[in-house]
Enzyme design. Sequence first.
Site, PDB file in Angstrom:
ATOM      1  N   ASP A   1      17.272  14.292  25.983  1.00  0.00           N
ATOM      2  CA  ASP A   1      17.275  13.350  27.108  1.00  0.00           C
ATOM      3  C   ASP A   1      15.869  12.778  27.274  1.00  0.00           C
ATOM      4  OD1 ASP A   1      15.798  15.401  28.134  1.00  0.00           O
ATOM      5  OD2 ASP A   1      17.089  15.761  29.860  1.00  0.00           O
TER       6      ASP A   1
ATOM      7  N   ASP B   1      28.114  16.081  27.677  1.00  0.00           N
ATOM      8  CA  ASP B   1      27.259  17.272  27.726  1.00  0.00           C
ATOM      9  C   ASP B   1      27.289  17.815  29.131  1.00  0.00           C
ATOM     10  OD1 ASP B   1      25.355  15.199  28.964  1.00  0.00           O
ATOM     11  OD2 ASP B   1      24.282  17.089  29.230  1.00  0.00           O
TER      12      ASP B   1
ATOM     13  N   CYS C   1      42.778  33.009  22.142  1.00  0.00           N
ATOM     14  CA  CYS C   1      41.470  32.515  21.679  1.00  0.00           C
ATOM     15  C   CYS C   1      41.025  33.303  20.447  1.00  0.00           C
ATOM     16  CB  CYS C   1      40.445  32.662  22.806  1.00  0.00           C
ATOM     17  SG  CYS C   1      38.783  32.151  22.340  1.00  0.00           S
TER      18      CYS C   1
ATOM     19  N   CYS D   1      37.828  33.326  19.293  1.00  0.00           N
ATOM     20  CA  CYS D   1      36.367  33.463  19.264  1.00  0.00           C
ATOM     21  C   CYS D   1      35.988  34.929  19.030  1.00  0.00           C
ATOM     22  CB  CYS D   1      35.749  32.934  20.562  1.00  0.00           C
ATOM     23  SG  CYS D   1      35.756  34.107  21.930  1.00  0.00           S
TER      24      CYS D   1
ATOM     25  N   CYS E   1      36.762  37.282  22.047  1.00  0.00           N
ATOM     26  CA  CYS E   1      38.171  37.601  22.318  1.00  0.00           C
ATOM     27  C   CYS E   1      38.787  38.444  21.209  1.00  0.00           C
ATOM     28  CB  CYS E   1      38.972  36.323  22.532  1.00  0.00           C
ATOM     29  SG  CYS E   1      38.585  35.536  24.112  1.00  0.00           S
TER      30      CYS E   1
ATOM     31  N   HIS F   1      32.172  32.725  24.164  1.00  0.00           N
ATOM     32  CA  HIS F   1      33.561  32.344  24.446  1.00  0.00           C
ATOM     33  C   HIS F   1      33.636  30.946  25.058  1.00  0.00           C
ATOM     34  CE1 HIS F   1      37.690  32.399  25.857  1.00  0.00           C
ATOM     35  NE2 HIS F   1      37.206  31.913  26.990  1.00  0.00           N
TER      36      HIS F   1
END
Lengths: 417, 474
Positions: free
Chosen positions: A120, A294, A332, A334, A337, A362
């Site tokens: 930014d 974002d 999930c 990930c 999980c 996660h």
Amino acid sequence: MAAHVERGTDSTTSIKNMSLKKSLSAAASLTLQIVAECPVTKARACNLMLPHCAVNTPVFMPVGTQGTMKGITVDQLEGLGCQICLGNTYHLGMRPGSDVIEKANGLHGFMNWKRNILTDSGGFQMVSLVELSEVTEEGVKFKSPYDGKEILLSPEKSISIQNSLGSDIMMQLDDVVSSTMTGPRVEEAMHRSIRWLDRCIAANKNPHKQNLFAIIQGGLNADLRKACLHEMTQRDVPGFAIGGLSGGEEKDDFWQMVTLSTDHLPREKPRYLMGVGYAVDLVVCVALGCDMFDCVFPTRTARFGSALVPWGSLQVKQKQYAKDFRPIDPDCQCPTCKRHSRAYLHALFKSDTAAMHHITIHNIAYQLNLMNSVRQSIVEGRFPEFIQTFMKRMFPSRDQYPSWAVDALASVNITLE
Amino acid sequence: MTPFCSFLSAAAAGDDDIFPRLVVPVSVIVVLATHLATPMAGNGMKLELSRVINGRSRLGVLKGIGRTGQHSLEVPGCLLYTHLGTVPHLTQDTLHTVSNLPSVTQVTLSNIAEHHEVLEHFKDGFRKFAGLHDTVLYCSLHDPAAPCPTGYTTNKTVSVWGSPGRIELTVAKFMALQKTVQPDWYQSMADGETWQNNTSRKRVQKSVNRTLAHLDECLLVHQNSQELEGVEVFGVVEGGDILEERVRSARETAKRPVAGFCLDGLQTGSMDQDLRNQLTAAVTKELPEDKPRLLQGVGHPDEVLACVEAGVDLFEGFFPFQVTERGCALCFNFDISPDPERAGRAPRAVLELNKEDDAARDTEPNGELDLDQTQTMYFEINLKDKRHQDDFRPLVEGCGCYCCMNHQRAYLHHLLVTNELLAGVLLMIHNTAHYLSFFGAVREALAKDRLDLLKRRVLGKRGGMDTSAKEPRD
């Protein structure tokens, strides 16, 4: 991984849509290939070719404010399929400073991140974090919170720092006013942002390596927004951001400004909606035609024990999960999980910071998977059905759908069931 | 031969007269007989010593450990230190960037006790609860890296301190916890409050007696618990700084059917290394050769070396965590390779670095450090120090850990000054890897008769410490 499968699908689709492909002016190091456009809404799926790798859009970009993703290593972030993340110019310019980062071969070298980075301008933090700041035509004047020295952040200075950081996408310095502010200050900020854009374009030392995005301002005033869009789209910039929103304004005002902006932005350039990251907002704003998003929310909320799930969120630290031996989300895939239960994470929050890392992983996986699913549905021509399913899962009943989302989706021909 | 046999024969021979209060109830013998008829699954644990140097330093492998018996652990070695089964700051992904992790993971009742009800509900033991799959689980009483307030032990109870505060444990509660944790090894309940200076002889004696009584009670419950079949008990040797109490505690504990020994009350800060050496050597002399000795609360590299020489096999691996928490990276040299080419790589860089650090220490005294920490600083570099802000070298030149292969000191410095969570992650990876490699070097030194060389390497050029003063300089 899902990303690979998807890329395969994309290539066949992109042949079909070959005529849609556009490339940009030679001054940019960015190409946007439109892979598919939703025939009902304004949503699109694109391949955004950036210097470090291609980015599949719509994309959520996790925020690594100080050159690190909150306890996650770059290998873990890459493993989750992240293709682009954010760094904050204000923070990095303060510590460690652009000279150190330049010596480390830019932010990529400093944090050893091999994929894309968006930075930014530093302006937003200045207004939101630093009490003693004063905006003049020259730039934003503020006192350093570290040594009290007065510093001027001009458009040239912002671009100079971002050039040192070496980000793939840089943001112009804009004159940020609160999204709820009205009156002449909003108009002044809009016009100043246009003038600062020109100064930023002129100051960019690496136009062939670093893409400078303009930021559309104009508050919640449609006429000001249109005027800003009219001026800025005449500049030869590789992409546009929709700024000045997501700051506590009414959601009805928010989506109207978003859809107005995408109506006037060129089809062949990427559109980045700044500061948006709630799941519902993401899905709706994709339907309104935005490509990039974002937000610090998913990673920040993770550190407080809030795990994002298709039905909302789950507060892992709450007592009700102490004996809940299921994963956060049984569907999930990930790393968190696949290995840990809600009960273990609940217990671990009392003993070690790794509990935060598990939820952060996660939540990033959730955001990236959500956007992958959105993209896949656009590519396969079933985005409208995706939205229906998504909303049904997110809310227990139709009468709990937020009215702004219902209205926003209606504006792009989606009537929620 | 099951451990319980030796207990029986000792009792039968009547040589437990040093501690006359120990009476073997008839019920124990009955239980025993049952167990002898059906051998326990976990009795496959075996310590195979390949070398014993000067009658004390031991090199070997602990084989057949874990309930299924497929794990082994090299000694001298350290356990994997965790908070509730998690190596501090690390997920399984980041942890497994470190190679040659110890096969034994340590958890503490101070972390676990508050989750007793949850584990009871879960039923499948702590290992599965914590998402740990392929590791041996050792459950100790206290967290070696967290100070434990004194003054809360009674004849029948000890206290552990968890996140909700103090939890008082009776043997019944302690054993109920072990049944839900279902570790492979556990430390028996013990009164270890004798490490403070000026603890009276009477108090030390009481601690030895209580600890033996706790052990007998634990063993009694243990033998009656099907859930604990195949689980090994480590008896705790107390005795403060009184030699005869240490010897008594060791002898008496050795008579019980324990699989190994915890040496308690000798931790860093409780006494100097000379005294620790004398007491440790006296204790290990009394202990059977074929069972491992775990020294609690000691982790500094110089102390580890001295204690290995005094006959210790295992250490709790908490030291890398402490180094991490003060924003430091382990950097001490332990290369004992005679090959000058190999020796020229890592060690030279480290030595140069130590010189720099010495210079920096002279000019930048750190007021926050106490004496103990000042000593440890010789093994570490402080990455918060400003001189690292544009230092683009890895933490340790030649180090193969994930942190050193991917990141530079300047980045670590930045993460520390900005209080970023990744600092702890990366430092923990490096410090764990460095510390484990050090233990590899200790074993190599024992195998190749180079312990003196290793000591010179580790202690470097600094003087003034008891252990180094005895060593010839090179």
